[in-house]
Design a protein around this motif. Structure first.
Motif, PDB file in Angstrom:
ATOM      1  N   GLN A  32      19.189 -20.678 -12.360  1.00  0.00           N
ATOM      2  CA  GLN A  32      18.067 -20.164 -13.131  1.00  0.00           C
ATOM      3  C   GLN A  32      16.834 -21.005 -12.852  1.00  0.00           C
ATOM      4  O   GLN A  32      16.878 -21.966 -12.101  1.00  0.00           O
ATOM      5  CB  GLN A  32      18.382 -20.127 -14.622  1.00  0.00           C
ATOM      6  CG  GLN A  32      18.629 -21.471 -15.263  1.00  0.00           C
ATOM      7  CD  GLN A  32      18.744 -21.342 -16.784  1.00  0.00           C
ATOM      8  OE1 GLN A  32      18.729 -20.241 -17.353  1.00  0.00           O
ATOM      9  NE2 GLN A  32      18.854 -22.467 -17.468  1.00  0.00           N
ATOM     10  N   ASP A  60      18.459 -15.770 -17.610  1.00  0.00           N
ATOM     11  CA  ASP A  60      17.687 -16.833 -16.971  1.00  0.00           C
ATOM     12  C   ASP A  60      16.479 -17.180 -17.843  1.00  0.00           C
ATOM     13  O   ASP A  60      15.704 -16.313 -18.255  1.00  0.00           O
ATOM     14  CB  ASP A  60      17.228 -16.320 -15.599  1.00  0.00           C
ATOM     15  CG  ASP A  60      16.541 -17.369 -14.737  1.00  0.00           C
ATOM     16  OD1 ASP A  60      15.941 -18.302 -15.288  1.00  0.00           O
ATOM     17  OD2 ASP A  60      16.592 -17.221 -13.497  1.00  0.00           O
ATOM     18  N   ALA A  62      13.720 -18.242 -17.060  1.00  0.00           N
ATOM     19  CA  ALA A  62      12.462 -17.825 -16.445  1.00  0.00           C
ATOM     20  C   ALA A  62      12.069 -16.402 -16.835  1.00  0.00           C
ATOM     21  O   ALA A  62      10.911 -16.010 -16.640  1.00  0.00           O
ATOM     22  CB  ALA A  62      12.540 -17.947 -14.919  1.00  0.00           C
ATOM     23  N   ARG A  63      12.987 -15.616 -17.388  1.00  0.00           N
ATOM     24  CA  ARG A  63      12.622 -14.282 -17.868  1.00  0.00           C
ATOM     25  C   ARG A  63      11.529 -14.358 -18.928  1.00  0.00           C
ATOM     26  O   ARG A  63      10.776 -13.402 -19.121  1.00  0.00           O
ATOM     27  CB  ARG A  63      13.843 -13.557 -18.434  1.00  0.00           C
ATOM     28  CG  ARG A  63      14.816 -13.061 -17.370  1.00  0.00           C
ATOM     29  CD  ARG A  63      15.957 -12.258 -17.976  1.00  0.00           C
ATOM     30  NE  ARG A  63      16.841 -11.737 -16.941  1.00  0.00           N
ATOM     31  CZ  ARG A  63      16.676 -10.586 -16.308  1.00  0.00           C
ATOM     32  NH1 ARG A  63      15.634  -9.822 -16.616  1.00  0.00           N
ATOM     33  NH2 ARG A  63      17.524 -10.186 -15.381  1.00  0.00           N
ATOM     34  N   ALA A  73      10.559  -8.598 -18.309  1.00  0.00           N
ATOM     35  CA  ALA A  73      10.719  -9.879 -17.619  1.00  0.00           C
ATOM     36  C   ALA A  73       9.358 -10.376 -17.151  1.00  0.00           C
ATOM     37  O   ALA A  73       8.476  -9.598 -16.806  1.00  0.00           O
ATOM     38  CB  ALA A  73      11.667  -9.741 -16.424  1.00  0.00           C
ATOM     39  N   PHE A  77       9.685 -14.718 -13.358  1.00  0.00           N
ATOM     40  CA  PHE A  77      11.029 -14.252 -13.036  1.00  0.00           C
ATOM     41  C   PHE A  77      10.992 -13.254 -11.885  1.00  0.00           C
ATOM     42  O   PHE A  77      11.794 -13.330 -10.952  1.00  0.00           O
ATOM     43  CB  PHE A  77      11.678 -13.617 -14.265  1.00  0.00           C
ATOM     44  CG  PHE A  77      13.068 -13.105 -14.016  1.00  0.00           C
ATOM     45  CD1 PHE A  77      14.150 -13.966 -14.062  1.00  0.00           C
ATOM     46  CD2 PHE A  77      13.300 -11.776 -13.714  1.00  0.00           C
ATOM     47  CE1 PHE A  77      15.440 -13.510 -13.808  1.00  0.00           C
ATOM     48  CE2 PHE A  77      14.578 -11.307 -13.454  1.00  0.00           C
ATOM     49  CZ  PHE A  77      15.655 -12.175 -13.505  1.00  0.00           C
ATOM     50  N   ASN A  81      13.157 -13.294  -8.088  1.00  0.00           N
ATOM     51  CA  ASN A  81      14.429 -12.587  -8.297  1.00  0.00           C
ATOM     52  C   ASN A  81      14.398 -11.155  -7.785  1.00  0.00           C
ATOM     53  O   ASN A  81      15.160 -10.307  -8.260  1.00  0.00           O
ATOM     54  CB  ASN A  81      14.796 -12.615  -9.783  1.00  0.00           C
ATOM     55  CG  ASN A  81      15.248 -13.990 -10.230  1.00  0.00           C
ATOM     56  OD1 ASN A  81      16.364 -14.422  -9.941  1.00  0.00           O
ATOM     57  ND2 ASN A  81      14.369 -14.700 -10.920  1.00  0.00           N
TER      58      ASN A  81
END
Length: 394
Positions: A32, A60, A62-63, A73, A77, A81
């Protein structure tokens, strides 16, 4: 399974549909934030199937970093991703841990960035998983390295920049330490990890066996010290800060003009002599005390100060035109919007539309081309657990 398509002898099917280099490779991501996910995204852009394993109740971290870009999100993120799948697994639940083990049994690569020892305690360490799947490449990215007294310490980008001395080298002489403007350690570590994975895949093509690959933000930071360290090791002198320039080359740095900053890089004696008449200093070109770069370094303050005085008298468009016409490398010092508007930026085609993204916002693609084609961003970042049922068969 061969680790790469055979580009030398393409089958008719491959001629019809150009394959990406890592098609057929399965990657499981237990990571993550930025470094681990960016490594896995590099592999995804190269064609690998990347299955991101996320924790329930938020996934994660970072979302939630920054403003929402797509499907609840954040922009952060989505940036690291793209082109992945997402499954949810609770690593505190033995049944979910076993699902992850079985998933890794069918994988070519595992990418993880948890603290050393975390996955080992869950039975997901390299010894366990590589014994079950001898072809597995087990790639770990952490803050301080796999050994040493700080190996268990947490460390985000600014923490390791500070520890590794990078902040003390950034900024103006006499000013406070400054963080570098982008995630150079997260992204650099991700790139080293991806290079390690690709090397291990190449080796596996011959040996049939996987490898354990390790890197860290600290090792990446130390790696960036290559040239300054060589000077320090040679002279014992701690490198000085040069905000836009080079300690060992004059003239080779940024200057203010009447309406904006530019960089001028007269990186050798010939270029310096060409520069002199352009800036109204033809006498410098014939001055024997300025004939070599080493001599100019000794008079840095004088030369740079006088050149700054001259360049402030006219706008940067003028200086960029006449300096470039003399064959001397130069450029405006652009802000992000200016860089994006540059015709050259648009020509290289690094920004791509993302299929499935809620907002019509192009994102940054892979900085590689194969046979003149850049690998496409295949689809948006996944919603949390979007592929759990398909992957785990639930």
């Amino acid at each position: 399974m061969a680790w790469l398509p055979d580009w030398r002898h393409p089958t008719p099917a491959r001629r019809r549909k150009r394959m990406l280099p890592l098609e057929g490779i399965k990657v499981v991501e237990l990571a993550q934030n930025l470094a681990g996910p960016f490594c896995a995204q590099i592999l995804a852009h190269l064609g690998a199937e990347v299955i991101k394993v996320e924790k329930p109740n938020g996934g994660d971290d970072a979302r939630g970093w920054g403003r929402v870009l797509s499907h609840a999100a954040s922009s952060s993120f989505n940036a690291v991703n793209l082109s992945k799948k997402s499954v949810v697994a609770d690593l505190k639940d033995p049944a979910d841990v076993e699902k992850v083990r079985r998933l890794v049994d069918t994988a070519d690569v595992l990418v993880q960035n948890m603290r050393p020892g975390t996955l080992e305690g869950l039975g997901l360490g390299p010894e366990t998983l590589m014994a079950r799947n001898p072809r597995l490449i087990y790639c770990s990215v952490n803050a301080y390295g796999a050994s040493g007294p700080k190996k268990m310490d947490p460390g985000y980008e600014p923490i390791v920049q500070a520890f590794a001395g990078m902040m003390m080298m950034s900024g103006f002489p006499g000013g406070p330490p400054m963080r570098m403007g982008t995630q150079v350690l997260d992204h650099g570590s991700a790139m080293w990890a991806a290079i390690g994975v690709l090397a291990a895949l190449a080796e596996r093509h011959h040996t049939g066996r996987g490898r354990k690959v390790d890197t860290s933000l600290l090792e990446t930071a130390i790696g960036w010290w290559t040239n300054p360290y060589a000077g320090y090791a040679t002279t014992g002198e701690v490198p000085e800060r040069h905000p836009t320039g080079s300690r060992g080359v004059v003239v080779f740095e940024g200057f203010e003009t009447a309406d904006g900053p530019i960089i001028v890089a007269a990186g050798n004696d010939g270029l310096f002599r060409k520069l002199c008449p352009v800036i109204g200093k033809p006498e410098w070109a014939s001055d024997p005390s300025l004939a070599t770069n080493r001599q100019r370094v000794d008079r840095r303050e004088e030369l740079v100060g006088e050149m700054q005085r001259v360049l402030k008298t006219k706008p940067r468009a003028h200086w960029l035109e006449v300096i470039a016409a003399a064959g001397i490398p130069c450029t405006p010092i652009n802000a992000l919007p200016e860089m994006l508007a540059e015709p050259q930026t648009q020509a290289v085609g690094m920004l791509q539309k993302v299929p499935g993204l809620e907002r019509d916002v192009p994102l940054i693609a892979l900085p590689l081309q194969f046979d003149g084609q850049r690998p496409p961003i295949r689809h948006r970042a996944p919603t949390l657990g979007e592929n759990t049922k398909d992957v785990f068969g639930e």
